[in-house]
Motif scaffolding. Sequence first.
Motif, PDB file in Angstrom:
ATOM      1  N   ALA A  89       0.824  -1.215   0.000  1.00 37.21           N
ATOM      2  CA  ALA A  89       0.000   0.000   0.000  1.00 37.21           C
ATOM      3  C   ALA A  89       0.852   1.257   0.000  1.00 37.21           C
ATOM      4  CB  ALA A  89      -0.925   0.005   1.213  1.00 37.21           C
ATOM      5  N   LEU A  90       2.121   1.159   0.388  1.00 36.39           N
ATOM      6  CA  LEU A  90       2.996   2.331   0.388  1.00 36.39           C
ATOM      7  C   LEU A  90       3.217   2.817  -1.035  1.00 36.39           C
ATOM      8  CD1 LEU A  90       5.703   1.198   2.975  1.00 36.39           C
ATOM      9  CD2 LEU A  90       3.882   2.867   3.314  1.00 36.39           C
ATOM     10  N   PRO A  91       3.304   4.131  -1.225  1.00 38.46           N
ATOM     11  CA  PRO A  91       3.546   4.642  -2.574  1.00 38.46           C
ATOM     12  C   PRO A  91       4.888   4.163  -3.116  1.00 38.46           C
ATOM     13  CG  PRO A  91       3.451   6.438  -0.964  1.00 38.46           C
ATOM     14  CD  PRO A  91       3.208   5.165  -0.230  1.00 38.46           C
ATOM     15  N   GLN A  92       4.888   3.753  -4.338  1.00 38.84           N
ATOM     16  CA  GLN A  92       6.109   3.306  -4.996  1.00 38.84           C
ATOM     17  C   GLN A  92       6.720   4.490  -5.746  1.00 38.84           C
ATOM     18  OE1 GLN A  92       7.260   0.170  -4.486  1.00 38.84           O
ATOM     19  NE2 GLN A  92       5.521   0.031  -3.094  1.00 38.84           N
ATOM     20  N   PRO A  93       8.032   4.616  -5.731  1.00 35.49           N
ATOM     21  CA  PRO A  93       8.650   5.734  -6.445  1.00 35.49           C
ATOM     22  C   PRO A  93       8.417   5.609  -7.946  1.00 35.49           C
ATOM     23  CG  PRO A  93      10.309   4.211  -5.634  1.00 35.49           C
ATOM     24  CD  PRO A  93       8.994   3.756  -5.086  1.00 35.49           C
ATOM     25  N   ASP A  94       8.059   6.743  -8.566  1.00 34.11           N
ATOM     26  CA  ASP A  94       7.801   6.755 -10.000  1.00 34.11           C
ATOM     27  C   ASP A  94       9.059   7.038 -10.802  1.00 34.11           C
ATOM     28  OD1 ASP A  94       5.096   6.278  -9.595  1.00 34.11           O
ATOM     29  OD2 ASP A  94       4.629   8.411  -9.469  1.00 34.11           O
ATOM     30  N   ALA A  95      10.029   7.614 -10.172  1.00 33.10           N
ATOM     31  CA  ALA A  95      11.231   8.021 -10.906  1.00 33.10           C
ATOM     32  C   ALA A  95      12.471   7.452 -10.224  1.00 33.10           C
ATOM     33  CB  ALA A  95      11.320   9.536 -10.963  1.00 33.10           C
ATOM     34  N   GLU A  96      13.456   7.155 -11.046  1.00 32.51           N
ATOM     35  CA  GLU A  96      14.740   6.679 -10.545  1.00 32.51           C
ATOM     36  C   GLU A  96      15.817   7.702 -10.889  1.00 32.51           C
ATOM     37  OE1 GLU A  96      15.519   2.880 -12.252  1.00 32.51           O
ATOM     38  OE2 GLU A  96      13.741   1.969 -11.380  1.00 32.51           O
ATOM     39  N   ILE A  97      16.849   7.754 -10.079  1.00 36.13           N
ATOM     40  CA  ILE A  97      17.972   8.647 -10.360  1.00 36.13           C
ATOM     41  C   ILE A  97      18.767   8.068 -11.523  1.00 36.13           C
ATOM     42  CG2 ILE A  97      20.136   9.592  -9.473  1.00 36.13           C
ATOM     43  CD1 ILE A  97      18.815   9.630  -6.709  1.00 36.13           C
ATOM     44  N   VAL A  98      18.930   8.885 -12.582  1.00 39.22           N
ATOM     45  CA  VAL A  98      19.686   8.436 -13.755  1.00 39.22           C
ATOM     46  C   VAL A  98      21.049   9.123 -13.850  1.00 39.22           C
ATOM     47  CG1 VAL A  98      17.651   7.773 -15.069  1.00 39.22           C
ATOM     48  CG2 VAL A  98      18.529  10.086 -15.296  1.00 39.22           C
ATOM     49  N   LYS A  99      21.209  10.231 -13.117  1.00 37.95           N
ATOM     50  CA  LYS A  99      22.488  10.936 -13.105  1.00 37.95           C
ATOM     51  C   LYS A  99      22.641  11.598 -11.745  1.00 37.95           C
ATOM     52  CE  LYS A  99      24.710  15.021 -15.054  1.00 37.95           C
ATOM     53  NZ  LYS A  99      24.508  16.178 -15.915  1.00 37.95           N
ATOM     54  N   TYR A 128      31.186  23.957  -3.554  1.00 36.08           N
ATOM     55  CA  TYR A 128      30.561  22.680  -3.854  1.00 36.08           C
ATOM     56  C   TYR A 128      29.762  22.816  -5.136  1.00 36.08           C
ATOM     57  CZ  TYR A 128      26.035  24.564  -2.455  1.00 36.08           C
ATOM     58  OH  TYR A 128      24.897  25.322  -2.387  1.00 36.08           O
ATOM     59  N   GLN A 129      29.449  21.686  -5.741  1.00 34.58           N
ATOM     60  CA  GLN A 129      28.530  21.662  -6.868  1.00 34.58           C
ATOM     61  C   GLN A 129      27.932  20.272  -6.952  1.00 34.58           C
ATOM     62  OE1 GLN A 129      30.981  22.834 -10.165  1.00 34.58           O
ATOM     63  NE2 GLN A 129      31.412  20.724 -10.730  1.00 34.58           N
ATOM     64  N   TYR A 130      26.683  20.213  -7.409  1.00 39.01           N
ATOM     65  CA  TYR A 130      26.072  18.909  -7.608  1.00 39.01           C
ATOM     66  C   TYR A 130      25.017  19.003  -8.701  1.00 39.01           C
ATOM     67  CZ  TYR A 130      21.953  20.310  -4.864  1.00 39.01           C
ATOM     68  OH  TYR A 130      20.832  20.942  -4.403  1.00 39.01           O
ATOM     69  N   ALA A 131      24.695  17.852  -9.246  1.00 39.87           N
ATOM     70  CA  ALA A 131      23.656  17.744 -10.269  1.00 39.87           C
ATOM     71  C   ALA A 131      22.954  16.408 -10.087  1.00 39.87           C
ATOM     72  CB  ALA A 131      24.259  17.834 -11.667  1.00 39.87           C
ATOM     73  N   VAL A 132      21.642  16.425 -10.200  1.00 35.12           N
ATOM     74  CA  VAL A 132      20.829  15.219 -10.099  1.00 35.12           C
ATOM     75  C   VAL A 132      19.797  15.260 -11.210  1.00 35.12           C
ATOM     76  CG1 VAL A 132      19.177  13.934  -8.678  1.00 35.12           C
ATOM     77  CG2 VAL A 132      21.088  15.089  -7.594  1.00 35.12           C
ATOM     78  N   SER A 176      14.602   9.845 -13.899  1.00 30.34           N
ATOM     79  CA  SER A 176      14.067   9.257 -15.127  1.00 30.34           C
ATOM     80  C   SER A 176      12.823   9.962 -15.636  1.00 30.34           C
ATOM     81  CB  SER A 176      13.774   7.772 -14.913  1.00 30.34           C
ATOM     82  OG  SER A 176      12.839   7.593 -13.862  1.00 30.34           O
ATOM     83  N   ASP A 177      12.153  10.748 -14.801  1.00 33.08           N
ATOM     84  CA  ASP A 177      10.976  11.490 -15.264  1.00 33.08           C
ATOM     85  C   ASP A 177      11.340  12.869 -15.827  1.00 33.08           C
ATOM     86  OD1 ASP A 177      11.575  12.941 -12.988  1.00 33.08           O
ATOM     87  OD2 ASP A 177       9.626  12.649 -12.037  1.00 33.08           O
ATOM     88  N   GLY A 178      12.639  13.160 -15.960  1.00 35.01           N
ATOM     89  CA  GLY A 178      13.087  14.417 -16.555  1.00 35.01           C
ATOM     90  C   GLY A 178      13.341  15.532 -15.565  1.00 35.01           C
TER      91      GLY A 178
END
Length: 101
Positions: free
Chosen positions: A11-21, A31-35, A38-40
Motif C-alpha cells: 500500500a505504500l507509494p512506490q517511487p515513480d522516478a529513478e535517479i539516472v544521473k 561545492y557543486q552537484y547535479a541530479v 528518469s521522469d526528466g
Amino acid sequence: IFACLLAVAFALPQPDAEIVKQESDVGPESYQYAVETSDGTKKEEAGTLKDAGSDHEGIDVHGSYSWTDEKTGEKFTVEYVANENGFQPKGAHLPVAPVAP
C-alpha cells in the motif's frame, strides 16, 4: 500478522522516478552537484564561500531546477541565486512584482 505487514508494504507509494544521473564535488570553500531523474526532473547547484574568515562570510549559490507537469506535459524551469540578498528565483511561469516608482 505477516499478511497485514505485506498488505501495508504494497500500500505504500512506490517511487515513480529513478535517479539516472548524480554528480557532486564538495570542497572546503565550494561545492557543486547535479541530479537527474528518469521522469526528466533536474537539479543543479553550485556554491562558493566568500569573504572566508571575515565577519561578512557567506555562501553565494547559483542553481536551477526543472520538472515536467504530469497533467499538461509543460516543462518548468527555475533559475536562482541565493546569497546575502536572500533567495532570488526566476522563471517564465513565476509572477514578477511591479517595479517601485
